[in-house]
Write an enzyme that holds these catalytic residues in place. Structure first.
Site, short mmCIF file in Angstrom:
data_model
loop_
_atom_site.label_atom_id
_atom_site.label_comp_id
_atom_site.label_asym_id
_atom_site.label_seq_id
_atom_site.Cartn_x
_atom_site.Cartn_y
_atom_site.Cartn_z
N SER A 7 -6.27 -7.53 17.62
CA SER A 7 -7.57 -7.69 16.62
C SER A 7 -8.55 -8.42 17.56
O SER A 7 -8.18 -9.60 18.07
CB SER A 7 -7.23 -8.38 15.72
N HIS A 32 -8.93 -3.19 17.35
CA HIS A 32 -9.12 -3.54 15.80
C HIS A 32 -10.19 -4.57 15.46
O HIS A 32 -10.23 -5.71 16.10
CB HIS A 32 -7.75 -4.25 15.16
N ASP A 34 -12.71 -6.63 12.94
CA ASP A 34 -12.52 -7.08 11.47
C ASP A 34 -14.16 -7.39 11.31
O ASP A 34 -14.48 -8.37 11.77
CB ASP A 34 -11.55 -8.31 11.58
N MET A 36 -16.21 -9.03 8.34
CA MET A 36 -16.19 -9.84 7.15
C MET A 36 -17.56 -10.58 6.63
O MET A 36 -18.43 -10.75 7.44
CB MET A 36 -15.52 -11.31 7.46
N HIS A 65 -11.96 -2.39 10.32
CA HIS A 65 -11.27 -2.84 9.11
C HIS A 65 -12.64 -3.50 8.27
O HIS A 65 -12.94 -4.71 8.80
CB HIS A 65 -10.19 -3.74 9.37
N MET A 67 -14.05 -5.64 5.70
CA MET A 67 -13.49 -6.51 4.57
C MET A 67 -14.94 -6.94 3.87
O MET A 67 -15.32 -8.01 3.84
CB MET A 67 -12.95 -7.95 5.00
N MET A 136 -2.24 -5.25 4.21
CA MET A 136 -2.35 -6.71 4.40
C MET A 136 -1.37 -7.42 4.19
O MET A 136 -0.75 -7.69 3.19
CB MET A 136 -3.81 -7.39 3.55
N PHE A 142 -9.02 -14.41 7.57
CA PHE A 142 -8.56 -15.39 8.67
C PHE A 142 -7.68 -14.91 9.63
O PHE A 142 -6.66 -14.36 9.08
CB PHE A 142 -8.56 -16.98 8.16
N ASP A 174 -1.15 -5.63 8.97
CA ASP A 174 -2.14 -6.65 9.48
C ASP A 174 -2.15 -7.86 9.07
O ASP A 174 -2.32 -8.23 7.82
CB ASP A 174 -3.83 -6.09 9.15
N GLY A 175 -1.88 -8.88 9.96
CA GLY A 175 -1.65 -10.41 9.49
C GLY A 175 -0.33 -10.85 9.90
O GLY A 175 0.68 -10.57 9.41
N GLY A 196 -3.44 -10.16 16.29
CA GLY A 196 -4.80 -11.02 16.59
C GLY A 196 -4.28 -12.26 17.44
O GLY A 196 -4.08 -12.41 18.68
C1 DX5 Z 1 -7.48 -11.06 8.88
C2 DX5 Z 1 -7.67 -9.98 9.71
C3 DX5 Z 1 -6.64 -9.60 10.65
C4 DX5 Z 1 -6.61 -10.71 11.70
C5 DX5 Z 1 -5.15 -10.88 12.17
O1 DX5 Z 1 -8.46 -10.95 7.53
O2 DX5 Z 1 -7.75 -8.50 8.85
O3 DX5 Z 1 -6.94 -8.20 11.57
O4 DX5 Z 1 -7.39 -10.65 12.75
O5 DX5 Z 1 -4.93 -12.09 12.74
P1 DX5 Z 1 -3.39 -12.53 13.13
O6 DX5 Z 1 -2.59 -11.76 13.90
O7 DX5 Z 1 -4.03 -13.68 13.90
O8 DX5 Z 1 -2.80 -12.77 11.74
ZN ZN Z 2 -7.70 -6.52 10.19
#
Ligand code: DX5
Ligand code: ZN
Length: 215
Positions: A7, A32, A34, A36, A65, A67, A136, A142, A174-175, A196
């Site tokens: 990510s 990936h 993200d 937001m 992704h 969001m 998720m 975050f 993811d997460g 990430g």
């Molecule tokens: C969170 C994101 C993830 C995030 C994951 O809302 O969708 O893709 O980057 O980060 P880590 O791997 O640090 O949990």
């Molecule tokens: Zn993501």
């Protein structure tokens, strides 16, 4: 074995090209990305110009992704900015079937993401239409959060649907993914691990991507 989607949210934004090139030279399957909007999730990450800039240097497909609220407004723009996979949130799409059709018409692979509280059963009528379902395993918004254990059960349930009905969507998680939970995630049916902070804070991100992929 799993495909890895590092990510870019956890990258150094002042050195994006360097970090994209690191991913290029790794065994990662995707990058990936993200997005937001500060509405669907409390945080704002980055938008179209940054996605385009990543795409310019990327040698791996962009797994975008979204969001964001009302993602239909931006599907074409993110496709033009280089998205190969376009994932929307179930919770943000009142006309999910139509949104998925639109993503396919744009020539991208449609994905649907589920927040931690959303049961996988809500997707039962659409599982045959999507290329990817993203579970998720933290509340979106975050990086660096703790993995939610209930995610294993949701992944196993999705895998059971796939086997029972012969669907061929990929399962992505993811997460909070790391080398401790990756082996069980793969056993339960995950095809793509998003990671990430675990990748980007590790001393050797390329090696970490390889190790996650061997989980
Ligand atoms: C969170 C994101 C993830 C995030 C994951 O809302 O969708 O893709 O980057 O980060 P880590 O791997 O640090 O949990
Ligand atoms: Zn993501």
């Amino acid at each position: 074995m799993a495909e890895i989607a590092p990510s870019i949210l956890a990258a150094d934004f002042a050195n994006l090209q360097r970090d994209v090139e690191m991913i290029n030279s790794s065994s990662a399957g995707y990058i990936h990305v993200d997005i937001m909007d500060g509405m669907f999730v409390p945080n704002i990450s980055f938008g179209l110009p940054v996605c385009e800039a990543i795409h310019k240097h990327a040698q791996k497909p962009l797994d975008v992704h979204l969001m964001i609220e009302q993602p239909d407004r931006y599907l074409e723009a993110f496709r033009n900015a280089g998205a190969s996979v376009l994932t929307v949130h179930y919770e943000a799409c009142p006309h999910l079937h139509s949104t998925i059709q639109h993503i396919r018409e744009l020539g991208a692979e449609p994905g649907v993401a589920l927040n931690p509280h959303t049961p996988v059963e809500v997707l039962s009528e659409i599982m045959g239409d999507v290329s990817l379902i993203l579970i998720m395993s933290v509340n979106p918004g975050f990086g660096g959060q703790k993995f939610i254990e209930n995610s294993y059960r949701k992944i196993a349930a999705l895998d059971a649907y796939r086997k029972k009905f012969g669907y061929n969507f990929k399962i992505e998680v993811d997460g909070g993914v790391n080398l401790n939970n990756a082996p069980r995630l793969v056993r339960e049916g995950v095809d793509i691990l998003v990671a990430g902070s675990f990748v980007f804070t590790s001393p050797d991100p390329i090696q970490t991507i390889t190790e996650l992929g061997n989980s």
